[in-house]
Design an enzyme around this catalytic site. Structure first.
Site, PDB file in Angstrom:
ATOM      1  N   ASN A 281       2.593   1.332   4.084  1.00 58.91           N
ATOM      2  CA  ASN A 281       2.868   0.084   4.798  1.00 58.91           C
ATOM      3  C   ASN A 281       2.618   0.200   6.298  1.00 58.91           C
ATOM      4  OD1 ASN A 281       5.738  -2.133   5.280  1.00 58.91           O
ATOM      5  ND2 ASN A 281       3.621  -2.691   4.959  1.00 58.91           N
TER       6      ASN A 281
ATOM      7  N   ASP B  55      -7.725   3.686   1.519  1.00 56.28           N
ATOM      8  CA  ASP B  55      -6.801   4.000   2.606  1.00 56.28           C
ATOM      9  C   ASP B  55      -7.581   4.631   3.761  1.00 56.28           C
ATOM     10  OD1 ASP B  55      -4.703   4.693   4.244  1.00 56.28           O
ATOM     11  OD2 ASP B  55      -3.546   5.675   2.660  1.00 56.28           O
TER      12      ASP B  55
ATOM     13  N   CYS C  73       0.862  -1.180   0.000  1.00 56.57           N
ATOM     14  CA  CYS C  73       0.000   0.000   0.000  1.00 56.57           C
ATOM     15  C   CYS C  73       0.899   1.231   0.000  1.00 56.57           C
ATOM     16  CB  CYS C  73      -0.983  -0.012   1.175  1.00 56.57           C
ATOM     17  SG  CYS C  73      -0.249   0.171   2.813  1.00 56.57           S
TER      18      CYS C  73
ATOM     19  N   CYS D 166      -1.062   0.719   7.242  1.00 59.07           N
ATOM     20  CA  CYS D 166      -2.501   0.498   7.408  1.00 59.07           C
ATOM     21  C   CYS D 166      -2.958  -0.753   6.655  1.00 59.07           C
ATOM     22  CB  CYS D 166      -3.309   1.711   6.925  1.00 59.07           C
ATOM     23  SG  CYS D 166      -3.002   3.232   7.858  1.00 59.07           S
ATOM     24  N   ARG D 167      -3.147  -0.612   5.356  1.00 53.93           N
ATOM     25  CA  ARG D 167      -3.761  -1.691   4.576  1.00 53.93           C
ATOM     26  C   ARG D 167      -2.851  -2.903   4.393  1.00 53.93           C
ATOM     27  NH1 ARG D 167      -5.262   1.900  -0.459  1.00 53.93           N
ATOM     28  NH2 ARG D 167      -3.278   2.802   0.184  1.00 53.93           N
ATOM     29  N   SER D 168      -1.612  -2.700   3.979  1.00 48.72           N
ATOM     30  CA  SER D 168      -0.759  -3.867   3.711  1.00 48.72           C
ATOM     31  C   SER D 168      -0.407  -4.656   4.975  1.00 48.72           C
ATOM     32  CB  SER D 168       0.484  -3.496   2.897  1.00 48.72           C
ATOM     33  OG  SER D 168       1.245  -2.496   3.512  1.00 48.72           O
TER      34      SER D 168
END
Length: 155
Positions: A15, A127, A12, A17-19
């Site tokens: 690196n 995000d 993301c 939050c999402r990933s």
């Protein structure tokens, strides 16, 4: 599924939050399925802005609410990742565009949009960084859970 080890990288923007959520979810799923030894799992960022930072506290909170955790530190994707990993998953079209721009022409990795595997058709994992609270992080978790499960079922 094959008995060889495959390597997967979730990417993301930062690196944090999402990933890391996708990383923890995938790790949890393969452990539950008894195939953790068949996977090397990592996550990274297209931007180096948060290098060395832990996952966002709201991402950690959502993962912990589902009995998961991700203790890794943010890192930026490196050129060699494109030939190390079998699969590199971006969370949105901006991630995919950045990844394809950086990837060598003949790279080993398949660059894919994680949400393309979501059986509910929710393709873009937004995000949640700038949102208040954990609602966006929970939505991200749910999308990652559905998408990672469906990806594994398609192998």
């Amino acid at each position: 599924m094959k008995n060889m080890v495959q390597e997967i990288l979730f990417v993301c923007l930062g690196n944090i939050c999402r990933s890391p959520i996708a990383h923890a979810v995938f790790q949890h799923i393969v452990k539950e399925k008894g195939i953790a030894d068949q996977w090397v799992i990592d996550s990274a960022a297209v931007s180096g802005r948060h290098n060395g930072s832990p996952p966002n506290s709201r991402a950690r909170q959502v993962l912990e609410s589902h009995n998961m955790q991700c203790k890794r530190r943010a890192r930026q994707i490196k050129d060699e990742d494109f030939n190390r990993f079998d699969y590199i998953f971006g969370m949105d079209e901006h991630n995919i565009s950045s990844l394809k721009d950086q990837a060598p022409r003949d790279c080993k990795a398949k660059i894919l949009l994680l949400g393309d595997f979501d059986p509910e058709g929710d393709r873009i994992i937004q995000d949640p960084y700038f949102e208040n609270g954990t609602e966006g992080f929970e939505k991200c978790y749910q999308q990652c859970m559905r998408s990672c499960t469906a990806f594994l079922e398609q192998l």
